[in-house]
Write a protein that holds these residues in place. Structure first.
Motif, PDB file in Angstrom:
ATOM      1  N   GLN A  65      -6.985  -6.305  -7.143  1.00  0.00           N
ATOM      2  CA  GLN A  65      -8.067  -7.008  -6.460  1.00  0.00           C
ATOM      3  C   GLN A  65      -8.827  -7.887  -7.463  1.00  0.00           C
ATOM      4  O   GLN A  65      -9.125  -9.045  -7.178  1.00  0.00           O
ATOM      5  CB  GLN A  65      -9.013  -5.999  -5.799  1.00  0.00           C
ATOM      6  N   ASP A 132      -3.892  -1.790   1.547  1.00  0.00           N
ATOM      7  CA  ASP A 132      -4.291  -2.179   0.193  1.00  0.00           C
ATOM      8  C   ASP A 132      -4.416  -3.700   0.077  1.00  0.00           C
ATOM      9  O   ASP A 132      -5.315  -4.205  -0.592  1.00  0.00           O
ATOM     10  CB  ASP A 132      -3.288  -1.670  -0.840  1.00  0.00           C
ATOM     11  N   ASN A 135      -7.627  -4.803   1.478  1.00  0.00           N
ATOM     12  CA  ASN A 135      -8.681  -4.488   0.508  1.00  0.00           C
ATOM     13  C   ASN A 135      -8.692  -5.470  -0.661  1.00  0.00           C
ATOM     14  O   ASN A 135      -9.742  -5.981  -1.054  1.00  0.00           O
ATOM     15  CB  ASN A 135      -8.501  -3.051   0.007  1.00  0.00           C
ATOM     16  N   ASP A 138      -9.858  -8.742   0.532  1.00  0.00           N
ATOM     17  CA  ASP A 138     -11.167  -8.621   1.161  1.00  0.00           C
ATOM     18  C   ASP A 138     -11.174  -9.255   2.558  1.00  0.00           C
ATOM     19  O   ASP A 138     -12.030 -10.079   2.895  1.00  0.00           O
ATOM     20  CB  ASP A 138     -12.251  -9.246   0.276  1.00  0.00           C
TER      21      ASP A 138
END
Length: 167
Positions: A65, A132, A135, A138
């Motif tokens: 991320q 995932d 995530n 976002d």
């Protein structure tokens, strides 16, 4: 003592995934040196905030991320400061048609809009679960699913059309 343990976990993680970090950054930047810069900046950011990571089992998705966001920030900065010469503008103009005798998956992915190619890369090249990916990027899970579906559809069309052109 706790710091040494965290340091060891972080270093082992880097050793295990360093090539994948670079390859993912390269897919964003399309330039070796820029990819290395993005990885280095991501590692620096991650190291500074590593003590705040509660669950080390989430280390991989947490770091990716950071890497993706750093790459996107890098591209935004580049876009602002990139001044093109007239011949470069002509080269990148939509009226220019590339002629390739053989298209491969990499080229087809590059032809996809950015939001779709990153989903494909994270899902199939980095083996992240769709949760995932949502995530990391976002975005809501439903958006991640619909982008993946759309990306696969576009990729299939791209590859089928190119195959038909070469028959």
């Amino acid at each position: 003592m706790m710091r040494k343990k965290q340091e060891k976990i972080f270093i082992e993680f880097i050793d295990q995934y360093k090539k994948r970090f670079y390859l993912l950054a390269l897919t964003y930047t399309k330039n070796e040196q820029d990819a290395l810069d993005v990885v280095q900046e991501s590692l620096s950011k991650a190291w500074k905030s590593f003590p705040t990571l509660k669950d080390h089992s989430q280390l991989k998705s947490w770091f990716f991320q950071i890497l993706v966001r750093t790459a996107i920030d890098f591209l935004r900065k580049q876009k602002k400061i990139c001044l093109m010469e007239d011949d470069q503008i002509e080269y990148f103009s939509p009226n220019q048609v590339d002629t390739y005798t053989n298209i491969d998956l990499h080229t087809a992915l590059n032809n996809l809009p950015y939001q779709f190619s990153e989903i494909i890369i994270l899902r199939f090249f980095e083996d992240f679960k769709i949760e995932d990916i949502a995530n990391i990027l976002d975005i809501p899970l439903s958006t991640a699913k619909s982008r993946l579906y759309r990306a696969l559809k576009l990729l299939k069309i791209e590859l089928v059309e190119e195959a038909a052109n070469h028959e």
